[in-house]
Design a protein around this motif. Structure first.
Motif, PDB file in Angstrom:
ATOM      1  N   GLU A  14     -33.768  13.837 -19.063  1.00 19.25           N
ATOM      2  CA  GLU A  14     -33.542  15.085 -18.311  1.00 19.25           C
ATOM      3  C   GLU A  14     -33.216  14.886 -16.836  1.00 19.25           C
ATOM      4  N   SER A  15     -33.358  13.662 -16.321  1.00 20.41           N
ATOM      5  CA  SER A  15     -33.161  13.477 -14.885  1.00 20.41           C
ATOM      6  C   SER A  15     -31.991  12.558 -14.564  1.00 20.41           C
ATOM      7  N   ALA A  16     -31.182  13.012 -13.620  1.00 18.51           N
ATOM      8  CA  ALA A  16     -30.053  12.184 -13.209  1.00 18.51           C
ATOM      9  C   ALA A  16     -29.952  12.134 -11.687  1.00 18.51           C
ATOM     10  N   VAL A  17     -29.501  10.986 -11.191  1.00 17.60           N
ATOM     11  CA  VAL A  17     -29.171  10.862  -9.775  1.00 17.60           C
ATOM     12  C   VAL A  17     -27.670  11.053  -9.649  1.00 17.60           C
ATOM     13  N   THR A  18     -27.243  11.914  -8.731  1.00 15.15           N
ATOM     14  CA  THR A  18     -25.811  12.070  -8.481  1.00 15.15           C
ATOM     15  C   THR A  18     -25.500  11.637  -7.057  1.00 15.15           C
ATOM     16  N   ILE A  19     -24.468  10.839  -6.923  1.00 12.17           N
ATOM     17  CA  ILE A  19     -24.040  10.399  -5.588  1.00 12.17           C
ATOM     18  C   ILE A  19     -23.202  11.523  -4.973  1.00 12.17           C
ATOM     19  N   ILE A  20     -23.630  11.993  -3.805  1.00 13.15           N
ATOM     20  CA  ILE A  20     -22.912  13.118  -3.186  1.00 13.15           C
ATOM     21  C   ILE A  20     -22.197  12.680  -1.904  1.00 13.15           C
ATOM     22  N   ASP A  21     -21.260  13.519  -1.492  1.00 13.10           N
ATOM     23  CA  ASP A  21     -20.540  13.299  -0.238  1.00 13.10           C
ATOM     24  C   ASP A  21     -21.475  13.701   0.909  1.00 13.10           C
ATOM     25  N   PRO A  22     -21.828  12.769   1.799  1.00  8.07           N
ATOM     26  CA  PRO A  22     -22.789  13.111   2.854  1.00  8.07           C
ATOM     27  C   PRO A  22     -22.261  14.152   3.837  1.00  8.07           C
ATOM     28  N   PHE A  23     -20.906  14.250   3.917  1.00  8.87           N
ATOM     29  CA  PHE A  23     -20.314  15.022   5.014  1.00  8.87           C
ATOM     30  C   PHE A  23     -19.995  16.477   4.673  1.00  8.87           C
ATOM     31  N   ALA A  24     -19.732  16.757   3.400  1.00  5.56           N
ATOM     32  CA  ALA A  24     -19.049  18.000   3.029  1.00  5.56           C
ATOM     33  C   ALA A  24     -19.657  19.267   3.625  1.00  5.56           C
ATOM     34  N   GLU A  25     -20.920  19.524   3.342  1.00  3.69           N
ATOM     35  CA  GLU A  25     -21.510  20.803   3.786  1.00  3.69           C
ATOM     36  C   GLU A  25     -21.652  20.842   5.300  1.00  3.69           C
ATOM     37  N   TYR A  26     -21.957  19.707   5.872  1.00  2.00           N
ATOM     38  CA  TYR A  26     -22.181  19.672   7.320  1.00  2.00           C
ATOM     39  C   TYR A  26     -20.892  19.983   8.076  1.00  2.00           C
ATOM     40  N   VAL A  27     -19.804  19.379   7.635  1.00  2.50           N
ATOM     41  CA  VAL A  27     -18.516  19.649   8.282  1.00  2.50           C
ATOM     42  C   VAL A  27     -18.190  21.141   8.157  1.00  2.50           C
ATOM     43  N   GLU A  28     -18.447  21.657   6.977  1.00  2.00           N
ATOM     44  CA  GLU A  28     -18.154  23.072   6.736  1.00  2.00           C
ATOM     45  C   GLU A  28     -18.983  23.985   7.658  1.00  2.00           C
ATOM     46  N   VAL A  29     -20.262  23.651   7.810  1.00  2.00           N
ATOM     47  CA  VAL A  29     -21.113  24.523   8.615  1.00  2.00           C
ATOM     48  C   VAL A  29     -20.714  24.433  10.091  1.00  2.00           C
ATOM     49  N   LEU A  30     -20.303  23.252  10.546  1.00  2.00           N
ATOM     50  CA  LEU A  30     -19.855  23.155  11.949  1.00  2.00           C
ATOM     51  C   LEU A  30     -18.551  23.918  12.153  1.00  2.00           C
ATOM     52  N   LYS A  31     -17.709  23.896  11.125  1.00  2.00           N
ATOM     53  CA  LYS A  31     -16.455  24.661  11.238  1.00  2.00           C
ATOM     54  C   LYS A  31     -16.743  26.155  11.353  1.00  2.00           C
ATOM     55  N   SER A  32     -17.832  26.585  10.771  1.00  2.00           N
ATOM     56  CA  SER A  32     -18.159  28.009  10.875  1.00  2.00           C
ATOM     57  C   SER A  32     -18.739  28.366  12.248  1.00  2.00           C
ATOM     58  N   CYS A  33     -19.185  27.342  12.977  1.00  2.00           N
ATOM     59  CA  CYS A  33     -19.779  27.600  14.306  1.00  2.00           C
ATOM     60  C   CYS A  33     -18.761  27.524  15.437  1.00  2.00           C
ATOM     61  N   PHE A  34     -17.740  26.684  15.264  1.00  2.00           N
ATOM     62  CA  PHE A  34     -16.821  26.382  16.375  1.00  2.00           C
ATOM     63  C   PHE A  34     -15.373  26.577  15.949  1.00  2.00           C
ATOM     64  N   ASP A  35     -14.508  26.603  16.933  1.00  2.00           N
ATOM     65  CA  ASP A  35     -13.076  26.747  16.664  1.00  2.00           C
ATOM     66  C   ASP A  35     -12.447  25.351  16.632  1.00  2.00           C
ATOM     67  N   PHE A  36     -12.379  24.772  15.439  1.00  2.00           N
ATOM     68  CA  PHE A  36     -11.878  23.399  15.315  1.00  2.00           C
ATOM     69  C   PHE A  36     -10.414  23.270  15.742  1.00  2.00           C
ATOM     70  N   ASP A  37      -9.612  24.289  15.460  1.00  2.00           N
ATOM     71  CA  ASP A  37      -8.188  24.194  15.835  1.00  2.00           C
ATOM     72  C   ASP A  37      -8.046  24.118  17.345  1.00  2.00           C
ATOM     73  N   ALA A  38      -8.776  24.984  18.035  1.00  2.00           N
ATOM     74  CA  ALA A  38      -8.678  24.997  19.498  1.00  2.00           C
ATOM     75  C   ALA A  38      -9.233  23.689  20.076  1.00  2.00           C
ATOM     76  N   MET A  39     -10.308  23.182  19.497  1.00  4.16           N
ATOM     77  CA  MET A  39     -10.879  21.932  20.006  1.00  4.16           C
ATOM     78  C   MET A  39      -9.922  20.763  19.777  1.00  4.16           C
ATOM     79  N   ARG A  40      -9.228  20.789  18.654  1.00  2.00           N
ATOM     80  CA  ARG A  40      -8.270  19.730  18.339  1.00  2.00           C
ATOM     81  C   ARG A  40      -7.155  19.718  19.402  1.00  2.00           C
ATOM     82  N   ALA A  41      -6.721  20.893  19.796  1.00  2.00           N
ATOM     83  CA  ALA A  41      -5.685  20.976  20.827  1.00  2.00           C
ATOM     84  C   ALA A  41      -6.245  20.502  22.171  1.00  2.00           C
ATOM     85  N   PHE A  42      -7.446  20.913  22.487  1.00  2.00           N
ATOM     86  CA  PHE A  42      -8.057  20.549  23.776  1.00  2.00           C
ATOM     87  C   PHE A  42      -8.316  19.045  23.860  1.00  2.00           C
TER      88      PHE A  42
END
Ligand code: G6P
Ligand code: ZN
Length: 619
Positions: free
Chosen positions: A211-239
């Motif tokens: 009944e138990s499995a270990v799954t290898i996950i992407d360490p970055f996915a949710e964190y990148v997404e949550v930071l994108k919701s906080c900041f304007d990545f497009d504007a920062m990329r230009a700056f």
């Protein structure tokens, strides 16, 4: 290859293979091990203790984890929790501990165990993943870290637990966990079977039991997404392309490094040369991974700063913005060229500049702000000017969590979006339930971007120093610094605190008068806190001494014992003095506060009682 990290190229592949590692569940006899009481954030001990070098500690990790998940199950209506993340900051013993923990979890019937590829995740990234992971949030996260304490043989290892909103487990939880460690008689684990391959491709899963499995996950996915919701990545990329806007991020060889690389370089387009020490190392390259003026000395120097935070002068090569993270990526130090930003000032400036940060501007500003009591009052005056609810809490991020979670947990007033921070180099908001080192840096990128929106290309940029000086002219400056006395004899430290309690808090200070410095003690108080959300009381959270300078200026010194050390006691003395007069704002804080420090040290008899002539750290 203890805890070593080899960065893996990130490959998304749906379900690579289900590997069944044949093994059997076993119930193994054990006995309680003393001293497993978690502190401010988790249980921290020398790594040899966790490794079970002494026979008595043979099952140290197993005892702790069994007690932890039994507590989690109890809180889950008696049912074993079914989804848990296990990740660490990459310190020595990281990967061995992950293997041991996965076996205990699987043997106990935890169905889905998520392990990040490479085994490493920053604390804020775990918090984000617990809250957001696709297919339903996890019920908890087991984070292998001793935060900003050094790692490697002879150094610290630690384990902490975060609950379902991504927040550090509260005292009820850790007390119950501790109780269990004192009566434990057996734990479950798997016998036989191979270790899981922590470096396997994302989405690989390892079936440990039926009944138990270990799954290898992407360490970055949710964190990148949550930071994108906080900041304007497009504007920062230009700056980021703006001539003169150079940054430097110091990962201190901790878990924040790969996240900084992913976000600053891969997402925002800053050059690789913006990163230093961003490769995690089991011993943090022998550095003390705590981002302050003392331990982040290399970055501090590159920012044109002396170790007391004063400017040594800059060149064109000095980065415009510098930041450092601690071992698990939740703390931050912010600096500009020749300008150290005190954490308390950084928090106040972020608050005053809420319009520059989409997370706040979308909502018309933060709806609540808080700081820990020992932090300076810089935030208080901004909160007052902006007329937003303000809280002063005991030290420890969990107190903020309660305020931010008030709606979802208690159906009370909604304080989100929420902004909070601590003098101990922690800053964050309600986007997750931990402080967030990279978030703080992106907040400063956003502030600079906004400050420069009308500056024509080719003109000199508005600097961090300009932003800070303008803030002080508007609100006055709260001079602030902290003295740490590490590894002091515990009895001596307690004796000193008791002396303050009896003589300066309970006693009558009016007869003490001023000494040669002209600084007079006015009153003493012990801080206690009633949580406005759940009504709980937390007492003995620091001894506050109010002073008055000869010219009538108020000042204060706070004494507190650290809750995060692992050897003896750490005495912290927090010093603060308000200065409205702009002509005096240029002084370095430790210089401006030296006479106050001497006065306070003398009054509490620190030298006589502890035998310490000088602090270990001034920051
Ligand atoms: C950890 C906690 C912080 C807290 C800090 C205080 O970093 O996550 O919330 O402010 O410890 O540490 P101290 O050593 O002063 O108790
Ligand atoms: Zn930390």
């Amino acid at each position: 290859s203890t805890g070593a990290f080899s960065p893996q190229p990130f490959v998304v592949r749906k379900h690579v293979s289900d590997t069944c590692l044949s093994s059997a569940v076993a119930e193994i006899t054990t006995s309680p091990i003393a001293g497993m009481k978690p502190g401010t954030s988790g249980l921290r001990k020398k790594v040899e203790v966790w490794q079970g070098v002494d026979d008595a500690n043979k099952y140290y990790v197993e005892n702790f984890i069994q007690s932890l998940i039994d507590t989690a199950a109890e809180n889950n209506g008696g049912k074993m929790i079914d989804t848990v993340i296990v990740a660490g900051d990459g310190r020595y013993f990281n990967n061995e501990a992950i293997q041991i923990i996965c076996k205990v979890l699987a043997a106990n019937g935890v169905k889905s165990i998520w392990v990040p590829q490479g085994g490493i995740m920053s604390t804020p990234a775990v918090s984000a993943a617990i809250r957001m992971r696709e297919g339903g949030a996890a019920q908890g996260g087991i984070i292998l870290t001793a935060s900003h304490n050094p790692g490697g043989p002879g150094e610290d290892f630690g384990i902490k637990y975060n609950e379902e909103y991504g927040q550090p487990a509260g005292e009820d939880f850790t007390d119950a966990l501790y109780e269990k460690t004192t009566t434990i008689s057996s734990f479950k684990s798997l016998e036989g079977g191979d270790d899981i391959d922590i470096g396997a491709e994302v989405n690989t899963s390892f079936q440990l039991t039926e009944e138990s499995a270990v799954t290898i996950i992407d360490p970055f996915a949710e964190y990148v997404e949550v930071l994108k919701s906080c900041f304007d990545f497009d504007a920062m990329r230009a700056f980021a392309q703006r001539p003169g806007f150079t940054i430097l991020f110091d990962g201190m060889h901790g878990a924040g490094g790969p996240f900084a690389k992913r976000i600053l370089v891969e997402e925002l387009g800053f050059p690789e040369s913006s990163l230093m020490r961003c490769d995690p190392k089991p011993d943090f390259g022998k550095c003390h991974p705590d981002p302050n003026l003392t331990y982040a000395a290399e970055l501090v120097k590159k920012m044109g700063l002396d170790s007391d935070g004063s400017s040594l002068g800059c060149t064109d090569a000095t980065p415009a913005l510098g930041a450092a993270n601690d071992g698990d990526g939740d703390r931050n130090l912010i600096a500009g060229a020749g300008c150290f930003v005190t954490p308390s000032d950084s928090l106040a400036i972020i608050c005053d500049n809420w319009k520059a940060i989409p997370h706040f501007s979308k909502a018309g500003g933060p709806k609540g702000v808080a700081r820990s009591m020992p932090s300076s009052a810089a935030l208080d005056v901004v909160a007052e000017a902006l007329d937003i609810p303000f809280f002063s809490t005991p030290t420890g991020w969990k107190f903020f969590g309660n305020l931010m979670g008030s709606k979802e947990q208690f159906d009370q007033r909604d304080y989100t979006p929420f902004l909070c921070g601590e003098e101990s180099f922690g800053t964050g908001s309600d986007h997750i339930r931990e402080k967030d080192g990279l978030w703080a840096m992106l907040a400063w990128v956003s502030i600079l971007m906004d400050a420069n929106k009308d500056v024509a290309e080719g003109e000199p940029l508005v600097s961090v120093q300009d932003v800070v000086s303008n803030h002080w002219s508007k609100y006055g400056r709260h001079f602030y610094c902290r003295y740490d006395y590490e590894a002091v004899d515990s009895d001596a430290a307690n004796k000193m605190m008791d002396l303050i309690r009896t003589e300066l808090v309970a006693g009558d200070v009016s007869s003490i008068g001023a000494d040669d410095s002209g600084i007079k003690i006015v009153s003493g108080e012990e801080f206690s806190y009633i949580d406005p959300v759940d009504g709980s009381t937390t007492s003995k959270q620091g001894l506050i001494l109010q002073f008055e300078f000869e010219n009538g200026d108020p000042a204060r010194a706070v004494f507190r014992l650290s809750g995060t050390g692992s050897a003896g006691a750490t005495i912290r003395m927090y010093l603060e003095k308000f200065e409205k007069d702009e002509s005096k704002h240029g002084e370095a804080a430790p210089v401006a506060l030296r006479s106050l420090a001497d006065r306070a040290i003398g009054l509490v008899q620190l030298k006589q009682i502890t035998g310490r002539d000088a602090p270990t750290v001034i920051t």
